[in-house]
Design a protein around this motif. Structure first.
Motif, mmCIF file in Angstrom:
data_model
loop_
_atom_site.group_PDB
_atom_site.id
_atom_site.type_symbol
_atom_site.label_atom_id
_atom_site.label_comp_id
_atom_site.label_asym_id
_atom_site.label_seq_id
_atom_site.Cartn_x
_atom_site.Cartn_y
_atom_site.Cartn_z
ATOM 1 N N LEU A 1 -18.018 -72.709 -62.781
ATOM 2 C CA LEU A 1 -19.317 -73.340 -62.519
ATOM 3 C C LEU A 1 -19.136 -74.527 -61.575
ATOM 4 O O LEU A 1 -19.092 -75.670 -61.982
ATOM 5 C CB LEU A 1 -19.918 -73.803 -63.852
ATOM 6 C CG LEU A 1 -21.440 -73.809 -63.961
ATOM 7 C CD1 LEU A 1 -22.018 -72.455 -63.618
ATOM 8 C CD2 LEU A 1 -21.857 -74.210 -65.364
ATOM 9 N N ASN A 2 -19.008 -74.241 -60.283
ATOM 10 C CA ASN A 2 -18.798 -75.321 -59.331
ATOM 11 C C ASN A 2 -19.514 -75.006 -58.024
ATOM 12 O O ASN A 2 -20.170 -73.965 -57.902
ATOM 13 C CB ASN A 2 -17.307 -75.522 -59.097
ATOM 14 C CG ASN A 2 -16.630 -74.206 -58.783
ATOM 15 O OD1 ASN A 2 -17.248 -73.300 -58.202
ATOM 16 N ND2 ASN A 2 -15.370 -74.080 -59.178
ATOM 17 N N ALA A 3 -19.379 -75.895 -57.079
ATOM 18 C CA ALA A 3 -20.119 -75.748 -55.820
ATOM 19 C C ALA A 3 -19.726 -74.470 -55.085
ATOM 20 O O ALA A 3 -20.558 -73.849 -54.420
ATOM 21 C CB ALA A 3 -19.875 -76.965 -54.936
ATOM 22 N N ASP A 4 -18.456 -74.069 -55.216
ATOM 23 C CA ASP A 4 -18.018 -72.848 -54.532
ATOM 24 C C ASP A 4 -18.866 -71.655 -54.931
ATOM 25 O O ASP A 4 -19.196 -70.800 -54.112
ATOM 26 C CB ASP A 4 -16.547 -72.535 -54.886
ATOM 27 C CG ASP A 4 -15.606 -73.479 -54.151
ATOM 28 O OD1 ASP A 4 -16.102 -74.181 -53.235
ATOM 29 O OD2 ASP A 4 -14.421 -73.522 -54.510
ATOM 30 N N LEU A 5 -19.188 -71.634 -56.214
ATOM 31 C CA LEU A 5 -19.975 -70.510 -56.721
ATOM 32 C C LEU A 5 -21.296 -70.396 -55.959
ATOM 33 O O LEU A 5 -21.781 -69.307 -55.688
ATOM 34 C CB LEU A 5 -20.249 -70.722 -58.217
ATOM 35 C CG LEU A 5 -21.069 -69.637 -58.897
ATOM 36 C CD1 LEU A 5 -20.234 -68.389 -59.092
ATOM 37 C CD2 LEU A 5 -21.597 -70.119 -60.234
ATOM 38 N N LEU A 6 -21.848 -71.558 -55.619
ATOM 39 C CA LEU A 6 -23.161 -71.553 -54.976
ATOM 40 C C LEU A 6 -23.061 -71.301 -53.471
ATOM 41 O O LEU A 6 -24.005 -70.827 -52.857
ATOM 42 C CB LEU A 6 -23.872 -72.890 -55.214
ATOM 43 C CG LEU A 6 -24.049 -73.303 -56.670
ATOM 44 C CD1 LEU A 6 -24.799 -74.615 -56.760
ATOM 45 C CD2 LEU A 6 -24.782 -72.229 -57.462
ATOM 46 N N THR A 7 -21.903 -71.656 -52.875
ATOM 47 C CA THR A 7 -21.824 -71.586 -51.415
ATOM 48 C C THR A 7 -21.132 -70.328 -50.914
ATOM 49 O O THR A 7 -21.370 -69.896 -49.797
ATOM 50 C CB THR A 7 -21.081 -72.807 -50.857
ATOM 51 O OG1 THR A 7 -19.841 -72.922 -51.555
ATOM 52 C CG2 THR A 7 -21.887 -74.076 -51.067
ATOM 53 N N GLN A 8 -20.263 -69.737 -51.751
ATOM 54 C CA GLN A 8 -19.544 -68.563 -51.266
ATOM 55 C C GLN A 8 -20.389 -67.308 -51.359
ATOM 56 O O GLN A 8 -21.356 -67.246 -52.109
ATOM 57 C CB GLN A 8 -18.257 -68.373 -52.088
ATOM 58 C CG GLN A 8 -17.200 -69.403 -51.724
ATOM 59 C CD GLN A 8 -16.066 -69.406 -52.710
ATOM 60 O OE1 GLN A 8 -16.149 -68.791 -53.772
ATOM 61 N NE2 GLN A 8 -14.996 -70.090 -52.368
ATOM 62 N N PHE A 9 -19.970 -66.312 -50.578
ATOM 63 C CA PHE A 9 -20.664 -65.024 -50.594
ATOM 64 C C PHE A 9 -19.878 -64.053 -51.461
ATOM 65 O O PHE A 9 -18.731 -64.304 -51.814
ATOM 66 C CB PHE A 9 -20.798 -64.501 -49.168
ATOM 67 C CG PHE A 9 -21.820 -65.272 -48.388
ATOM 68 C CD1 PHE A 9 -23.170 -64.971 -48.527
ATOM 69 C CD2 PHE A 9 -21.444 -66.302 -47.528
ATOM 70 C CE1 PHE A 9 -24.123 -65.689 -47.820
ATOM 71 C CE2 PHE A 9 -22.388 -67.019 -46.828
ATOM 72 C CZ PHE A 9 -23.733 -66.708 -46.973
ATOM 73 N N PRO A 10 -20.470 -62.927 -51.820
ATOM 74 C CA PRO A 10 -19.738 -61.954 -52.633
ATOM 75 C C PRO A 10 -18.439 -61.531 -51.947
ATOM 76 O O PRO A 10 -18.351 -61.519 -50.720
ATOM 77 C CB PRO A 10 -20.705 -60.774 -52.716
ATOM 78 C CG PRO A 10 -22.038 -61.338 -52.473
ATOM 79 C CD PRO A 10 -21.840 -62.500 -51.559
ATOM 80 N N SER A 11 -17.443 -61.221 -52.775
ATOM 81 C CA SER A 11 -16.146 -60.852 -52.215
ATOM 82 C C SER A 11 -15.394 -60.027 -53.245
ATOM 83 O O SER A 11 -15.635 -60.148 -54.448
ATOM 84 C CB SER A 11 -15.354 -62.118 -51.869
ATOM 85 O OG SER A 11 -13.979 -61.823 -51.769
ATOM 86 N N GLY A 12 -14.464 -59.194 -52.774
ATOM 87 C CA GLY A 12 -13.642 -58.414 -53.688
ATOM 88 C C GLY A 12 -12.593 -59.271 -54.366
ATOM 89 O O GLY A 12 -12.029 -58.897 -55.396
ATOM 90 N N VAL A 13 -12.331 -60.419 -53.760
ATOM 91 C CA VAL A 13 -11.356 -61.332 -54.353
ATOM 92 C C VAL A 13 -12.117 -62.326 -55.227
ATOM 93 O O VAL A 13 -12.951 -63.063 -54.724
ATOM 94 C CB VAL A 13 -10.600 -62.095 -53.245
ATOM 95 C CG1 VAL A 13 -9.485 -62.936 -53.853
ATOM 96 C CG2 VAL A 13 -10.070 -61.124 -52.215
ATOM 97 N N PRO A 14 -11.859 -62.351 -56.522
ATOM 98 C CA PRO A 14 -12.653 -63.191 -57.426
ATOM 99 C C PRO A 14 -12.714 -64.646 -56.980
ATOM 100 O O PRO A 14 -13.776 -65.275 -57.042
ATOM 101 C CB PRO A 14 -11.950 -63.058 -58.771
ATOM 102 C CG PRO A 14 -11.201 -61.781 -58.696
ATOM 103 C CD PRO A 14 -10.853 -61.552 -57.269
ATOM 104 N N GLU A 15 -11.591 -65.212 -56.502
ATOM 105 C CA GLU A 15 -11.595 -66.646 -56.160
ATOM 106 C C GLU A 15 -12.549 -66.932 -55.008
ATOM 107 O O GLU A 15 -13.069 -68.027 -54.870
ATOM 108 C CB GLU A 15 -10.186 -67.126 -55.761
ATOM 109 C CG GLU A 15 -9.164 -67.061 -56.858
ATOM 110 C CD GLU A 15 -8.583 -65.661 -56.984
ATOM 111 O OE1 GLU A 15 -7.858 -65.229 -56.072
ATOM 112 O OE2 GLU A 15 -8.887 -64.975 -57.978
ATOM 113 N N ASN A 16 -12.774 -65.942 -54.137
ATOM 114 C CA ASN A 16 -13.625 -66.173 -52.964
ATOM 115 C C ASN A 16 -15.070 -65.774 -53.191
ATOM 116 O O ASN A 16 -15.897 -65.929 -52.310
ATOM 117 C CB ASN A 16 -13.090 -65.379 -51.765
ATOM 118 C CG ASN A 16 -11.724 -65.878 -51.350
ATOM 119 O OD1 ASN A 16 -11.342 -66.988 -51.689
ATOM 120 N ND2 ASN A 16 -10.976 -65.045 -50.640
ATOM 121 N N ALA A 17 -15.333 -65.228 -54.377
ATOM 122 C CA ALA A 17 -16.673 -64.683 -54.599
ATOM 123 C C ALA A 17 -17.648 -65.782 -55.008
ATOM 124 O O ALA A 17 -17.280 -66.726 -55.702
ATOM 125 C CB ALA A 17 -16.631 -63.605 -55.667
ATOM 126 N N GLY A 18 -18.888 -65.649 -54.547
ATOM 127 C CA GLY A 18 -19.927 -66.629 -54.897
ATOM 128 C C GLY A 18 -21.306 -65.991 -54.881
ATOM 129 O O GLY A 18 -21.442 -64.780 -54.704
#
Ligand SMILES: Nc1ncnc2c1ncn2[C@@H]1O[C@H](COP(=O)(O)OP(=O)(O)OP(=O)(O)O)[C@@H](O)[C@H]1O
Ligand SMILES: [Mg+2]
Lengths: 290, 321
Positions: B79-96
């Motif tokens: 639950l952090n800013a990355d979640l709100l700013t990133q786009f969907p991705s196959g890599v969980p860390e990059n997904a938002g």
């Protein structure tokens, strides 16, 4: 005059005439002028059952006419047929003629909205809009598109209704903060603001104390100089105090046990109360029934 | 001339006495009219009733709180800013969730703009103009009530055939989702608006009509402003339902892995929060489960924001009356 009730008739532009509350009465009304309203064999039905029948009467100009009679005899029903408020009740139907300055209010081509611009109404229960005092009075002239100085109309109407001095400092406050008597006078002011010709009042004092009632009665006597007033009342003293003519209505049972209101007697108030010609009127005005 | 006032008083006092006599004669027990304590069993019954009501409220509350706490525990790590700013991705860390948030806002926002005028218009017609004795008006009414119970997937199919393809032929755009959801919640909003319009006292419209206002002026100046709080409440319900809808949106074009925000209601390609969450939940990796939990929190938060806005509107207008 003939087609003044048609849709799109000229919008009235004149503000209500200014008449300071304490102005001297201008000699009193004349009785010889033609009636403002006259009904010819009017029946009003709810769901096909007559509530009032065979009403034929003239309402004189610049007079106060009172309707009295026991509860449920159709006073309100008859009154509502004078400005086509019965049209708003889906089950109601009016037959016969209601002539306003000779023109049938129920004739084809007559717009009920136009009728109500000429014939205003004040209800039994004060029903101010949930708006400011000013907006309550200004609403009528505004929607009717009257080209007037609104501040002036509001002030004059409130003065006419003997309310100005009490509310002049709080015009922008909600009308719901007023007392019942003030609210009723506001409703009268609201009706006056559209400068009607006739004012119909359905038990305007029934929710009020004697002091507020007294003020509204004074008001009616004063307004009579400029308006034609028809009032429904349960208060016999009120009828004797304010009205020039009185109609007594009562209920008749027909063969099918339908209760239908009829006008028993309609005459000068003085006469109705002192020498009624019908025994039912006498019983009612002396308090033996009803 | 007799004094009617005195006679009136006498009649009334006579009537009062006789009424009392009648009651006593009929065997009324004057003792029981005493303002004593209520009987024990009555008192017990009201306590039991209160306890039952309280229990019902608590069950509902407990479920809700459990759900939120559970989601918080599972999702707090993401639950952090990355979640709100990133786009969907196959890599969980990059997904938002950025595209899903914007997608949901577009879909729901346009839905509100579409459904409120439609529903209020329909409600005005049904309440103020429709003659209930006419068969077609009764059919319309019956249909609206039935529509409220149709499963949402059916609206999805309808949306696909009618809005995405078929006569409207909008394609898989965000507004197709808005329209489909609008149809879905339309009955609810119509019913709530009708209720709101009906609850405006008739003395108010009578007062307006008696001044010579037209029917439409009366509706516009008096009926509608006083119905706004009720209409807002209906809209809150509608939004709450629509924002969580997944199935019908899948049919009308909401997809996953949308790595851009919708440019507008009519640009192709969009996703929404519940669609994205649904996708994450159904993946095997635990990291995606965490993301889904965090997504649920975001969804709830957005719902809360939208509802607060509607409540603010409701209160603003309620205060005037
Ligand atoms: N909207 C309506 N639908 C059906 N019947 C009505 C309606 N309004 C009034 N009535 C009936 O018509 C009759 C006359 O009613 P009305 O309200 O005119 O009486 P009223 O003389 O004004 O009585 P009150 O003094 O109690 O106000 C009554 O029997 C009443 O039940
Ligand atoms: Mg009445």
């Amino acid at each position: 005059m003939a087609d003044q009730l048609q849709t799109g008739a000229d919008v009235k532009t004149a503000p209500p005439a200014i008449d300071a509350p304490d102005a001297a009465p201008n000699g009193g009304p004349t009785s010889s002028s033609a009636p403002v309203l006259s009904t010819e064999n009017v029946h009003v039905f709810y769901d096909g059952i007559p509530a009032v029948k065979e009403v034929t009467m003239d309402i004189p100009r610049h007079r106060v006419t009172a309707f009295i009679g026991p509860s449920g005899c159709g006073k309100s029903t008859l009154l509502r047929s004078f400005n086509r408020m019965n049209d708003l009740i889906p089950s109601a139907e009016v037959t016969g003629k209601v002539l306003y300055h000779g023109q049938d209010l129920y004739g084809s081509g007559v717009d009920p909205v136009e009728v109500r611009k000429h014939i205003g109404m004040v209800f039994q229960k004060p029903n101010p809009f949930p708006k400011s005092i000013y907006d309550n009075v200004a609403f009528g002239p505004k929607v009717l598109g009257m080209k007037v100085d609104m501040d002036e109309v509001v002030e004059n109407s409130l003065r006419h209704a003997a309310l100005w001095d009490e509310v002049k400092d709080r015009l922008k406050q909600s009308a719901f903060g007023m007392s019942g008597g003030q609210q009723q006078r506001l409703c009268i002011a609201r009706a006056l603001a559209t400068n009607p010709d006739v004012l119909l009042m359905d038990e305007p004092c029934s929710a009020l104390d004697p002091i507020a009632t007294g003020r509204i009665e004074d008001l009616m006597v004063r307004l009579r100089e400029e308006y034609t007033i028809v009032i429904v009342t349960h208060n016999m003293q009120q009828a004797t105090r304010v009205s020039d003519r009185t109609a007594f209505l009562t209920v008749e049972l027909d063969e099918q046990d339908n209760r239908t209101g009829v006008v028993v007697e309609y005459d000068e108030t003085e006469k109705v109360f002192s020498q009624p010609s019908d025994s039912r009127t006498e019983a009612y005005v002396t308090g033996r029934i009803g | 001339m007799p004094d009617p006032d005195r006679q009136d008083r006498e009649t009334r006092s006579r009537m009062r006495t006789s009424a009392r006599q009648a009651i006593t004669a009929a065997g009324a027990d004057t003792e029981s009219l005493a303002l004593g304590r209520r009987s024990k069993s009555e008192a017990w019954k009201s306590v039991a009733f209160l306890a039952l009501m309280l229990f019902c409220v608590l069950v509902a509350l407990a479920l809700l709180v459990t759900l939120i706490i559970d989601a918080f525990i599972d999702g707090s790590s993401r639950l952090n800013a990355d979640l709100l700013t990133q786009f969907p991705s196959g890599v969980p860390e990059n997904a938002g969730l950025q595209s899903a948030i914007f997608g949901s806002l577009w879909v729901i926002g346009m839905m509100i703009i579409t459904v409120v005028p439609l529903a209020v218009g329909a409600a005005i017609y049904l309440e103020e103009y429709a003659d209930r004795s006419k068969w077609y008006n009764r059919i319309v009414e019956l249909n609206i009530q039935n529509l409220a119970a149709v499963p949402s997937i059916v609206f999805g199919i309808l949306g696909l055939g009618l809005i995405v393809r078929g006569p409207l032929d909008l394609g898989f755009v965000a507004y197709a989702g808005s329209l489909t959801l609008a149809l879905l919640v339309l009955p609810t909003v119509i019913l709530a608006s009708r209720e709101a319009i009906r609850s405006v006292p008739s003395s108010l419209s009578d007062g307006s009509m008696a001044l010579g206002a037209t029917k439409w002026q009366t509706i516009w100046h008096h009926v509608l402003p006083n119905a706004i709080p009720g209409i807002a409440t209906g809209t809150i319900l509608a939004v709450s339902r629509a924002i969580g809808e997944t199935a019908p949106l899948l049919l009308v074009g909401a997809t996953v892995f949308v790595t851009f925000n919708p440019e507008g209601p009519f640009s192709e390609g969009y996703t929404t929060l519940p669609v994205q969450i649904f996708n994450w939940v159904s993946r095997p990796q635990d990291e995606f489960r965490t993301l889904a939990a965090a997504g649920i929190i975001v969804l709830l938060f957005i719902l809360l924001l939208m509802n607060s806005f509607a409540i603010w509107i409701r209160n603003r207008y309620a205060r005037q009356t």
